[in-house]
Design an enzyme around this catalytic site. Structure first.
Site, short mmCIF file in Angstrom:
data_model
loop_
_atom_site.label_atom_id
_atom_site.label_comp_id
_atom_site.label_asym_id
_atom_site.label_seq_id
_atom_site.Cartn_x
_atom_site.Cartn_y
_atom_site.Cartn_z
N VAL A 1 1.62 -1.33 5.60
CA VAL A 1 2.50 -1.33 4.42
C VAL A 1 2.14 -2.43 3.44
O VAL A 1 2.78 -2.56 2.40
CB VAL A 1 4.00 -1.47 4.81
CG1 VAL A 1 4.42 -0.35 5.74
CG2 VAL A 1 4.27 -2.84 5.45
N GLU A 2 1.14 -3.24 3.76
CA GLU A 2 0.75 -4.30 2.84
C GLU A 2 -0.65 -4.01 2.27
O GLU A 2 -0.77 -3.23 1.33
CB GLU A 2 0.84 -5.66 3.55
CG GLU A 2 2.29 -5.95 3.99
CD GLU A 2 2.48 -7.32 4.63
OE1 GLU A 2 2.16 -8.33 4.01
OE2 GLU A 2 2.98 -7.36 5.78
N MET A 3 -1.70 -4.57 2.85
CA MET A 3 -3.03 -4.37 2.27
C MET A 3 -3.80 -3.24 2.95
O MET A 3 -4.81 -2.77 2.43
CB MET A 3 -3.80 -5.69 2.29
CG MET A 3 -3.13 -6.74 1.38
SD MET A 3 -3.73 -8.43 1.64
CE MET A 3 -5.28 -8.40 0.76
N HIS B 1 0.82 -1.21 0.00
CA HIS B 1 0.00 0.00 0.00
C HIS B 1 0.86 1.27 0.00
O HIS B 1 1.77 1.41 0.82
CB HIS B 1 -0.90 -0.02 1.23
CG HIS B 1 -1.96 1.02 1.22
ND1 HIS B 1 -3.17 0.83 0.58
CD2 HIS B 1 -2.00 2.27 1.73
CE1 HIS B 1 -3.92 1.92 0.72
NE2 HIS B 1 -3.23 2.80 1.41
N ALA C 1 -1.89 -4.98 7.77
CA ALA C 1 -0.62 -4.26 7.87
C ALA C 1 -0.65 -3.01 6.99
O ALA C 1 -0.99 -3.07 5.81
CB ALA C 1 0.53 -5.18 7.46
#
Lengths: 349, 349
Positions: free
Chosen positions: B134-136, B92, B132
């Protein structure tokens, strides 16, 4: 073009006056066309199984992007109607694309590709996003280095382009993708009905089809893809607000640099439209019924009540087709010679 | 843990001294285990076809992320060995994940999930990346609102969790994904050889296996997944440089807050390692032979010549398995009630 549009509209208005009396299917068959039962041929690109298989691998391979994050399928996702269901796509460096990603499904039947028709065919189209800085941000050179680093890809190109002395080229990369995309055609209840199955569409859908023809929607949205073949100003009768038609995007004007082409776009093909929200080149409208009402007002000067709009939506739902079963590919493994992915954003100019 | 590690190593050193005399398969069967021919059961989560199908849809659905860009499959891509072939994943807002994405293939056989084992099982794991930042970058609430907006998903949850009064929950979301992931097991030539097929592995691969056992690699990389079951310091004998072992990431220490766990990681499972470069939690090494040499030096104090390392690599290639055929899912279409995707990056704190 304006003239031919007005002539075409006039034709449909008179034609539709007799719809009630005449057989609806007969009228429909004059305007639309069912999907063929076989993969269509494409110009200068004989389609073979080897080419389709290679094209499928390339279509799904994120290593075709500089970052290793995006494949063709990222924005033209076969799981979600062949598009990405975003207002405009998010690409390299989290940059936003300028326009809503159109569906890849049945795109082989469009006269030209992109919202402004700037690519003559799918092979030419395929080369665009791979190189666009806000999309896959790659270079032909790096694509070829990536492909050549994986012996399996080199073999596949050899089989797909037998007889070519140098099969691994950017042109062949694009042709393989075009061949695969030509297979992505989605027969729908509307096709079954056009082909003679009375029960394929509901009463409401048939009423919607009649309205769709009667109102004049079909003057732009005709043919096998119900669109995708002509260019028309968005706001022919009444220009929509900047919330739907952002002023900065002048559409086909950027291609032809002709004043007449300001805010002109290719008529959107309508197959699978019910599963490919949001709508318009701006992707600003999420509700299909609202999109239908905006079109009626801006292109035809008609204020459409909710019931009529709902009937047209029901008709459009009969254009949702069945995607051929896709076995997810197992891609060649990268080697130590494969160029490293890079998420770096290189500013232009 | 140190003690048990040393004991285990000692066992293997003595065991391997008799490899030449003894039957290699007999030794191997004491250390490793072939994959089962059926989907393994998982704790508190009876696996049914309905649950697998739902889990597959969720696994491939990018709308499970806040932006609509990332699905589980983005970083655990079944087309490329079940991982994303990036140093660390891009998520993301184009943020970088802290560690290399491990393969989802055969992950059901790992004792715990993540490089630091902070999730007890795949259901717990599945909840991590979705949330998370920084992820989804999604929330359970938004995941459920998204699922509830699509009647087809609500039906599928009903079928997968029959008898639940409220089937659409974040727990069930995770359980369905776990059920699907449990099916992703990849029998390899090594399994065929363990099962008695003399011709499944080459002479070089068998020589590599013998070295793998002889050197002591198998003291950490044992069991059905050749790893994934114990925690060991990276740099047991000699700490690698910060280029491979960045100082900021103290591994399992973040989970246990025990000084002994500084730079401790779960031994990487080695199935499909040859197709899942780059290597280590840092993803800093792209060449498998180099990775093998680094491991030999840092964990065993052995300087491995190129021929021996190449033999071990050949053995590791016999762990590349066949992924079950995956039919790409057709996902439910979003509706006007589906929460809109948002690529906005919300800073924390």
């Amino acid at each position: 073009m304006f003239k031919s549009l007005i002539l075409t509209s006039a034709f449909f208005v008179s034609a539709t006056q007799v719809v009630v009396a005449q057989d609806l299917r007969e009228v429909a068959l004059d305007i639309f066309k069912p999907l063929p039962s076989t993969v269509p041929s494409v110009r200068d690109n004989p389609i073979t199984d080897a080419k389709i298989d290679l094209g499928k691998a390339l279509f799904f391979d994120p290593r075709m992007s500089a970052s290793g994050v995006f494949s063709c399928n990222s924005c033209h996702n076969l799981a979600t109607g062949g598009d990405d269901n975003l207002e405009t796509s998010i690409g390299h460096g989290w940059q936003r694309g300028p326009r809503n990603a159109p569906t890849v499904l049945n795109s082989v039947f469009n006269e030209a590709q992109f919202w402004d028709g700037r690519a003559a065919d799918l092979a030419e189209q395929a080369k665009g996003p791979v190189q666009a800085g806000v999309e896959m941000a790659n270079t032909p050179q790096n694509v070829l280095a990536t492909l050549n680093s994986m012996p399996q890809y080199v073999d596949w190109f050899g089989s797909a382009f037998e007889g070519d002395s140098d099969p691994v080229t950017f042109d062949n990369f694009a042709k393989a993708i075009e061949a695969y995309e030509a297979t992505l055609i989605t027969p729908a209840p509307f096709d079954a009905w056009l082909n003679g199955d009375e029960n394929a569409m509901s009463e409401q859908q048939l009423a919607g089809l009649e309205k769709f023809v009667d109102l004049g929607c079909a003057s732009c949205h005709s043919g096998v893809n119900l669109g995708g073949t002509g260019y028309y100003p968005f706001g022919l009768i009444e220009k929509p607000g900047a919330d739907v038609l952002p002023e900065g995007d002048k559409g086909r004007f950027a291609v032809t640099e002709t004043a007449d082409d300001e805010y002109v776009f290719r008529a959107a093909p309508l197959r699978n439209i019910a599963v490919t929200a949001p709508y318009f080149h701006s992707g600003k409208v999420w509700d299909l019924q609202v999109a239908v009402q905006i079109m009626a007002e801006s292109q035809l000067g008609e204020e459409l009540d909710n019931q009529s709009a709902a009937e047209i939506v029901a008709f459009l739902e009969s254009l949702t087709g069945e995607i051929p079963a896709v076995t997810y590919p197992v891609l060649p493994a990268e080697t130590k010679d494969t160029p490293r992915p890079s998420g770096d954003v290189i500013s232009e100019g």
